[in-house]
Enzyme design. Structure first.
Site: not given
Length: 419
Positions: A38, A317
């Site tokens: 994101h 991540d």
């Protein structure tokens, strides 16, 4: 200084050339899968919580914790526009085909909003339909254990992590002494670490390295690295969002100081999530879905309409870290730590048909630099994001782009998941 300048220029030249370097006359790009983190979000912790670890006030993001910021959305759209230009030039995208790109995101505000923002640049003029499993549900792409598609062997996972540091975190943590000192000086704004203790403040030096007995399948650790992980990520997000630290009294916070403290977050992330048994459990299902999507005859696990030329998946991540650990993928980008996953960073899988008829997979990591993030720099073919071609162990060949024959790529993925 001249040597450093030359090396920096060389690194920049490589990063600029990377996306196009592998394309040869007669090569045809057939399919692309992008797995993206994101974009820039607000800190996960409240400003009040973060301020227990800093001497100065913390910036306010203007959105709820963990939500994509307005700047984060704009930066993702810039990235999407770059990909539109790149893949139009390479012949994959043409005209206003609104069905050419399929979007999938995890069920969080920041992932869905990032996918929509990417789509505004990548699919201009189209109504961007971001697919998810639905509100309140668990997506097996990102949480396979909670979704019931993977069952972890917790003892083996913890052993695979502990075995990377000889069973003890003490020596591993001691090797990060310089970064720990830099973070202490930055957070507590003193001239030399260790900074004096202050009432009501948490210090990086007060955290003892230890494995957590009550951690989940990702294996938890405590210590300076774990303490630093959330704080430095929040610093990165605020810096990328363009927050004004100087007006709040912060001194010496710049790209150079961030680079000095990034190793702590990356060390913690790498140790916990790239250990093979953790990565196999956390990313095995995702790897299988990506493989099915890249195949010339998409299998039942393929994502999106088989006619779609691109599939964009937006996660976190940890999503990229575990997939990288599973397949042994390594990357580097100027201004970041090796294998660091900055906001909006993405792993790109491309299926090419070479002029000799052989189908190959080419993989790279792409990310906006710290300067490009903070300054909201438009991305163009002449001024692209940083890019790092990736060598796939057991598959890639020598040469630009590290071609990985498609059949061999399938064997590598299936082998990694099966182990």
């Amino acid at each position: 200084m001249r040597l450093i300048a030359r090396l920096s220029a060389f690194a920049l030249a490589l990063s600029v050339a990377a996306p196009a370097a592998a394309q040869q006359p007669g090569d045809t790009l057939e399919k692309v899968v992008i797995l993206s983190r994101h974009g820039v979000r607000a800190a996960m912790s409240s400003p009040e919580r973060l301020e227990t670890a800093t001497a100065k006030p913390w910036p306010r993001f203007g959105v709820p914790p963990g939500h994509l910021t307005a700047n984060g959305g704009a930066l993702s759209t810039l990235f999407g526009s770059y990909y539109r230009d790149l893949y139009a030039k390479q012949g994959l995208l043409a005209g206003a085909d609104c069905g050419a790109v399929y979007y999938w995101a995890n069920v969080t505000q920041r992932t869905i909003a990032t996918a929509k923002a990417l789509g505004e640049g990548l699919s201009p003029g189209c109504a961007v339909d971001v697919h998810t499993v639905g509100e309140g549900k668990i997506d097996p792409l990102f949480e396979p254990v909670k979704a019931g598609v993977a069952k972890p062997d917790l003892a083996l996972a913890r052993a695979s992590v502990a075995g990377r540091v000889g069973g003890s975190l003490a020596a591993w943590s001691a090797s990060h002494a310089d970064a720990i000192a830099s973070l202490d000086e930055l957070l507590m704004q003193c001239d030399a670490a260790p900074c004096p203790k202050a009432q009501g403040k948490r210090r990086v030096y007060d955290e003892a390295p230890a494995f957590l007995d009550d951690a989940d399948e990702t294996v938890g650790i405590a210590g300076p690295e774990a303490f630093a992980s959330g704080v430095t990520e929040s610093l990165l997000m605020a810096w990328a969002d363009g927050q004004d630290f100087a007006s709040l009294g912060w001194k010496d916070l710049d790209e150079a100081s961030l680079l000095r403290v990034f190793p702590l977050h990356q060390a913690e992330f790498d140790l916990r999530l790239r250990a093979h048994e953790v990565a196999r459990t956390g990313a095995g299902h995702l790897a299988s879905r990506i493989l099915a999507t890249l195949e010339t005859k998409p299998g039942k696990d393929a994502m999106g309409d088989p006619k779609a030329k691109m599939v964009v998946i937006v996660g976190h991540d940890g999503t990229l870290a575990m997939l990288g650990g599973l397949l042994g993928l390594e990357w580097a980008a100027p201004g970041y730590q090796p294998n660091q996953i900055a906001p909006g960073g993405n792993l790109v899988f491309e299926r090419w048909k070479r002029a000799d008829g052989v189908r190959v997979i080419r993989v790279r990591y792409a990310v906006q630099s710290l300067s490009q993030l903070r300054e909201k720099t438009p991305l163009t073919l002449a001024a692209p994001p940083e890019a790092s071609p990736i060598f796939v162990p057991g598959c890639s060949q020598a040469g630009a782009g590290y071609d990985c024959p498609a059949e061999r790529f399938a064997a590598v993925v299936k082998g990694a998941v099966a182990r």
